[in-house]
Design a protein around this motif. Structure first.
Motif, PDB file in Angstrom:
ATOM      1  N   ASN A  60      24.058  52.552  74.570  1.00  0.00           N
ATOM      2  CA  ASN A  60      24.064  52.988  73.173  1.00  0.00           C
ATOM      3  C   ASN A  60      25.413  52.677  72.529  1.00  0.00           C
ATOM      4  OD1 ASN A  60      24.059  54.351  70.723  1.00  0.00           O
ATOM      5  ND2 ASN A  60      22.981  56.133  71.530  1.00  0.00           N
ATOM      6  N   PRO A  61      25.490  51.683  71.661  1.00  0.00           N
ATOM      7  CA  PRO A  61      26.769  51.330  71.029  1.00  0.00           C
ATOM      8  C   PRO A  61      27.384  52.475  70.237  1.00  0.00           C
ATOM      9  CG  PRO A  61      25.154  49.576  70.708  1.00  0.00           C
ATOM     10  CD  PRO A  61      24.410  50.747  71.270  1.00  0.00           C
ATOM     11  N   ASP A  63      27.276  55.651  71.022  1.00  0.00           N
ATOM     12  CA  ASP A  63      27.957  56.461  72.037  1.00  0.00           C
ATOM     13  C   ASP A  63      29.297  55.847  72.412  1.00  0.00           C
ATOM     14  OD1 ASP A  63      25.896  58.265  72.139  1.00  0.00           O
ATOM     15  OD2 ASP A  63      25.503  58.029  74.286  1.00  0.00           O
ATOM     16  N   ALA A  64      29.311  54.534  72.564  1.00  0.00           N
ATOM     17  CA  ALA A  64      30.546  53.850  72.966  1.00  0.00           C
ATOM     18  C   ALA A  64      31.627  54.041  71.912  1.00  0.00           C
ATOM     19  CB  ALA A  64      30.270  52.364  73.191  1.00  0.00           C
ATOM     20  N   ASP A  65      31.262  53.874  70.649  1.00  0.00           N
ATOM     21  CA  ASP A  65      32.237  54.058  69.573  1.00  0.00           C
ATOM     22  C   ASP A  65      32.760  55.489  69.541  1.00  0.00           C
ATOM     23  OD1 ASP A  65      32.046  51.417  68.702  1.00  0.00           O
ATOM     24  OD2 ASP A  65      30.446  51.874  67.265  1.00  0.00           O
ATOM     25  N   ALA A  66      31.869  56.456  69.753  1.00  0.00           N
ATOM     26  CA  ALA A  66      32.264  57.865  69.710  1.00  0.00           C
ATOM     27  C   ALA A  66      33.193  58.214  70.864  1.00  0.00           C
ATOM     28  CB  ALA A  66      31.021  58.752  69.734  1.00  0.00           C
ATOM     29  N   ALA A  67      32.906  57.682  72.055  1.00  0.00           N
ATOM     30  CA  ALA A  67      33.746  57.971  73.218  1.00  0.00           C
ATOM     31  C   ALA A  67      35.140  57.385  73.039  1.00  0.00           C
ATOM     32  CB  ALA A  67      33.094  57.420  74.483  1.00  0.00           C
ATOM     33  N   VAL A  68      35.213  56.181  72.497  1.00  0.00           N
ATOM     34  CA  VAL A  68      36.514  55.548  72.263  1.00  0.00           C
ATOM     35  C   VAL A  68      37.294  56.331  71.212  1.00  0.00           C
ATOM     36  CG1 VAL A  68      37.633  53.490  71.324  1.00  0.00           C
ATOM     37  CG2 VAL A  68      35.789  53.261  72.997  1.00  0.00           C
ATOM     38  N   LYS A  69      36.624  56.759  70.160  1.00  0.00           N
ATOM     39  CA  LYS A  69      37.286  57.553  69.118  1.00  0.00           C
ATOM     40  C   LYS A  69      37.838  58.850  69.697  1.00  0.00           C
ATOM     41  CE  LYS A  69      36.520  59.618  64.559  1.00  0.00           C
ATOM     42  NZ  LYS A  69      35.520  59.832  63.457  1.00  0.00           N
ATOM     43  N   SER A  97       8.649  44.083  86.496  1.00  0.00           N
ATOM     44  CA  SER A  97       8.102  43.892  85.157  1.00  0.00           C
ATOM     45  C   SER A  97       9.184  43.351  84.229  1.00  0.00           C
ATOM     46  CB  SER A  97       7.562  45.215  84.610  1.00  0.00           C
ATOM     47  OG  SER A  97       8.630  46.108  84.344  1.00  0.00           O
ATOM     48  N   ALA A  98       8.759  42.771  83.127  1.00  0.00           N
ATOM     49  CA  ALA A  98       9.707  42.281  82.128  1.00  0.00           C
ATOM     50  C   ALA A  98      10.556  43.435  81.603  1.00  0.00           C
ATOM     51  CB  ALA A  98       8.956  41.603  80.987  1.00  0.00           C
ATOM     52  N   ALA A  99       9.962  44.608  81.457  1.00  0.00           N
ATOM     53  CA  ALA A  99      10.700  45.772  80.969  1.00  0.00           C
ATOM     54  C   ALA A  99      11.773  46.193  81.968  1.00  0.00           C
ATOM     55  CB  ALA A  99       9.739  46.928  80.704  1.00  0.00           C
ATOM     56  N   GLN A 100      11.464  46.118  83.258  1.00  0.00           N
ATOM     57  CA  GLN A 100      12.454  46.479  84.275  1.00  0.00           C
ATOM     58  C   GLN A 100      13.623  45.503  84.283  1.00  0.00           C
ATOM     59  OE1 GLN A 100       9.767  46.610  87.662  1.00  0.00           O
ATOM     60  NE2 GLN A 100       9.921  48.848  87.764  1.00  0.00           N
ATOM     61  N   VAL A 101      13.336  44.229  84.160  1.00  0.00           N
ATOM     62  CA  VAL A 101      14.401  43.229  84.139  1.00  0.00           C
ATOM     63  C   VAL A 101      15.288  43.442  82.914  1.00  0.00           C
ATOM     64  CG1 VAL A 101      14.923  40.770  83.963  1.00  0.00           C
ATOM     65  CG2 VAL A 101      13.069  41.548  85.464  1.00  0.00           C
ATOM     66  N   ARG A 102      14.687  43.693  81.768  1.00  0.00           N
ATOM     67  CA  ARG A 102      15.465  43.944  80.556  1.00  0.00           C
ATOM     68  C   ARG A 102      16.316  45.203  80.702  1.00  0.00           C
ATOM     69  NH1 ARG A 102      14.204  40.866  76.167  1.00  0.00           N
ATOM     70  NH2 ARG A 102      12.338  39.560  76.366  1.00  0.00           N
ATOM     71  N   SER A 103      15.735  46.228  81.319  1.00  0.00           N
ATOM     72  CA  SER A 103      16.480  47.465  81.528  1.00  0.00           C
ATOM     73  C   SER A 103      17.674  47.235  82.436  1.00  0.00           C
ATOM     74  CB  SER A 103      15.560  48.535  82.130  1.00  0.00           C
ATOM     75  OG  SER A 103      16.257  49.743  82.337  1.00  0.00           O
ATOM     76  N   GLN A 104      17.507  46.387  83.447  1.00  0.00           N
ATOM     77  CA  GLN A 104      18.620  46.064  84.331  1.00  0.00           C
ATOM     78  C   GLN A 104      19.758  45.406  83.559  1.00  0.00           C
ATOM     79  OE1 GLN A 104      18.974  46.017  88.530  1.00  0.00           O
ATOM     80  NE2 GLN A 104      20.281  46.917  86.996  1.00  0.00           N
ATOM     81  N   PHE A 105      19.417  44.493  82.679  1.00  0.00           N
ATOM     82  CA  PHE A 105      20.431  43.827  81.855  1.00  0.00           C
ATOM     83  C   PHE A 105      21.071  44.790  80.858  1.00  0.00           C
ATOM     84  CE2 PHE A 105      18.993  39.997  83.711  1.00  0.00           C
ATOM     85  CZ  PHE A 105      19.882  38.991  83.376  1.00  0.00           C
ATOM     86  N   GLU A 106      20.294  45.707  80.318  1.00  0.00           N
ATOM     87  CA  GLU A 106      20.827  46.672  79.347  1.00  0.00           C
ATOM     88  C   GLU A 106      21.957  47.489  79.962  1.00  0.00           C
ATOM     89  OE1 GLU A 106      20.410  47.125  76.209  1.00  0.00           O
ATOM     90  OE2 GLU A 106      18.714  45.799  75.830  1.00  0.00           O
ATOM     91  N   THR A 107      21.777  47.904  81.211  1.00  0.00           N
ATOM     92  CA  THR A 107      22.793  48.735  81.862  1.00  0.00           C
ATOM     93  C   THR A 107      23.947  47.916  82.412  1.00  0.00           C
ATOM     94  OG1 THR A 107      21.139  50.396  82.466  1.00  0.00           O
ATOM     95  CG2 THR A 107      23.208  50.421  83.692  1.00  0.00           C
ATOM     96  N   LEU A 108      23.637  46.838  83.133  1.00  0.00           N
ATOM     97  CA  LEU A 108      24.677  46.120  83.883  1.00  0.00           C
ATOM     98  C   LEU A 108      25.447  45.093  83.054  1.00  0.00           C
ATOM     99  CD1 LEU A 108      23.025  45.440  87.355  1.00  0.00           C
ATOM    100  CD2 LEU A 108      24.391  47.390  86.610  1.00  0.00           C
ATOM    101  N   LEU A 109      24.828  44.525  82.043  1.00  0.00           N
ATOM    102  CA  LEU A 109      25.510  43.490  81.250  1.00  0.00           C
ATOM    103  C   LEU A 109      25.777  43.956  79.819  1.00  0.00           C
ATOM    104  CD1 LEU A 109      26.687  40.685  80.854  1.00  0.00           C
ATOM    105  CD2 LEU A 109      24.370  39.823  80.449  1.00  0.00           C
ATOM    106  N   PHE A 110      24.732  44.346  79.108  1.00  0.00           N
ATOM    107  CA  PHE A 110      24.935  44.753  77.716  1.00  0.00           C
ATOM    108  C   PHE A 110      25.683  46.079  77.623  1.00  0.00           C
ATOM    109  CE2 PHE A 110      20.868  42.190  77.260  1.00  0.00           C
ATOM    110  CZ  PHE A 110      21.542  41.043  76.896  1.00  0.00           C
ATOM    111  N   GLY A 111      25.529  46.936  78.642  1.00  0.00           N
ATOM    112  CA  GLY A 111      26.269  48.193  78.660  1.00  0.00           C
ATOM    113  C   GLY A 111      27.773  47.985  78.661  1.00  0.00           C
ATOM    114  N   PRO A 112      28.320  47.247  79.626  1.00  0.00           N
ATOM    115  CA  PRO A 112      29.751  46.952  79.606  1.00  0.00           C
ATOM    116  C   PRO A 112      30.189  46.217  78.340  1.00  0.00           C
ATOM    117  CG  PRO A 112      28.846  46.438  81.750  1.00  0.00           C
ATOM    118  CD  PRO A 112      27.679  46.767  80.857  1.00  0.00           C
ATOM    119  N   ALA A 118      33.785  48.216  71.859  1.00  0.00           N
ATOM    120  CA  ALA A 118      34.353  49.389  71.196  1.00  0.00           C
ATOM    121  C   ALA A 118      35.826  49.582  71.533  1.00  0.00           C
ATOM    122  CB  ALA A 118      33.559  50.638  71.592  1.00  0.00           C
ATOM    123  N   VAL A 119      36.231  49.183  72.737  1.00  0.00           N
ATOM    124  CA  VAL A 119      37.604  49.400  73.197  1.00  0.00           C
ATOM    125  C   VAL A 119      38.555  48.311  72.710  1.00  0.00           C
ATOM    126  CG1 VAL A 119      39.074  49.423  75.271  1.00  0.00           C
ATOM    127  CG2 VAL A 119      36.976  50.785  75.205  1.00  0.00           C
TER     128      VAL A 119
END
Length: 287
Positions: A60-61, A63-69, A97-112, A118-119
């Motif tokens: 959640n971008p 959340d990221a902005d809020a944590a940095v602030k 599933s396609a949803a599982q693969v996308r979820s993996q990317f959301e956490t491991l790549l798009f999350g960082p 934000a940082v």
């Protein structure tokens, strides 16, 4: 940077994140420990004058902005970002599933990426900072049953190598950390999702692999507390390494991949080197 730094650590409620926060606090640093469950972070780490606990779902971008602030409001700066939050979707590619693969990317790549995005404005203003991202040996070499996980970690590797060159002019450095097998919570039910049995051709191998991975949980050879202490020591260096192989098995993985790439480069060196455009070749094709 001064010897005392401000750290922001993601995934600080369990596993390696807890050890990283504790090691940074023990070294005298200020730490912003973030995660989705604030009570879990508080129970794992306890109270400390140099600790701020902040809510952060890395996917959640906002959340990221809020944590940095919150971090800047509390401590005035951010010197070390540790992108640690992660999970694992295990399974053969066809059964994920396609949803599982996308979820993996959301956490491991798009999350960082969300948290780093934000940082970075804070670090650019400071003209200093270090972005540490926990990758994996699966980001160096692909593994059976890890296609989604490895794909996301390979993405992390390419992103961080490229980012390092973009932000170096601002005094900001990056460090990729590739752990081998460490005794963390990654293989527990809370962190791991296995593909459902859906294709008969994979069924027996899936059952065998899931059994083996579950049996490995809690018995991995690496000590996360030692890795956390190593990270604290590395971040204190004037020039932290761009890439750190964490564990003897990680060193072996690095060496094996390097040797494989050299062999592949040499296997067809003459053909590979003959592909430059030439007017003669173009003319022959048109004749």
């Amino acid at each position: 940077m001064n010897s005392k730094k401000v750290w922001l650590v993601t995934g600080a409620g369990r596993g390696m994140g807890v050890d990283i926060v504790k090691a940074a606090l023990a070294a005298g640093h200020d730490v912003v420990a973030t995660g989705r469950d604030l009570a879990k972070i508080r129970n794992a780490i306890g109270d400390h004058d140099s600790l701020l606990i902040a809510s952060l779902d890395v996917t959640n971008p906002v959340d990221a902005d809020a944590a940095v602030k919150a971090a800047v409001q509390k401590f005035g700066r951010i010197d070390v970002l540790v992108n640690n939050a992660g999970n694992f979707y295990g399974g053969f590619f066809e059964e994920l599933s396609a949803a599982q693969v996308r979820s993996q990317f959301e956490t491991l790549l798009f999350g960082p990426m969300n948290v780093t995005r934000a940082v970075l404005p804070v670090m650019r203003r400071q003209r200093s900072g270090l972005v540490v991202t926990i990758s994996s040996t699966a980001g160096i070499t692909g593994l059976v049953f890890c296609s989604a996980y490895a794909a996301a970690k390979f993405g992390v590797e390419g992103w961080m190598e490229s980012l390092a060159q973009e932000i170096a002019p601002f005094g900001i450095r990056t460090m990729l950390v590739e752990p081998g097998f460490f005794r963390t919570d990654l293989l527990t039910a809370e962190s791991t999702t296995y593909a459902e049995l859906s294709i008969e051709d994979y069924a027996s191998r899936t059952k065998e692999t899931v059994t083996a991975w579950k049996g490995m949980s809690g018995k991995q050879g690496g000590d996360p507390a030692k890795l956390a202490a190593a990270l604290v020591a590395l971040t204190a260096q004037d020039e932290p390494p761009a890439r750190f192989a964490a564990g003897a098995d990680a060193v072996e993985a690095f060496e094996a991949k390097a040797n494989t790439l050299l062999a592949q480069a040499n296997a067809h060196r003459e053909l590979s080197s003959s592909l430059a455009h030439s007017p003669e070749y173009a003319a022959a094709r048109q004749a």
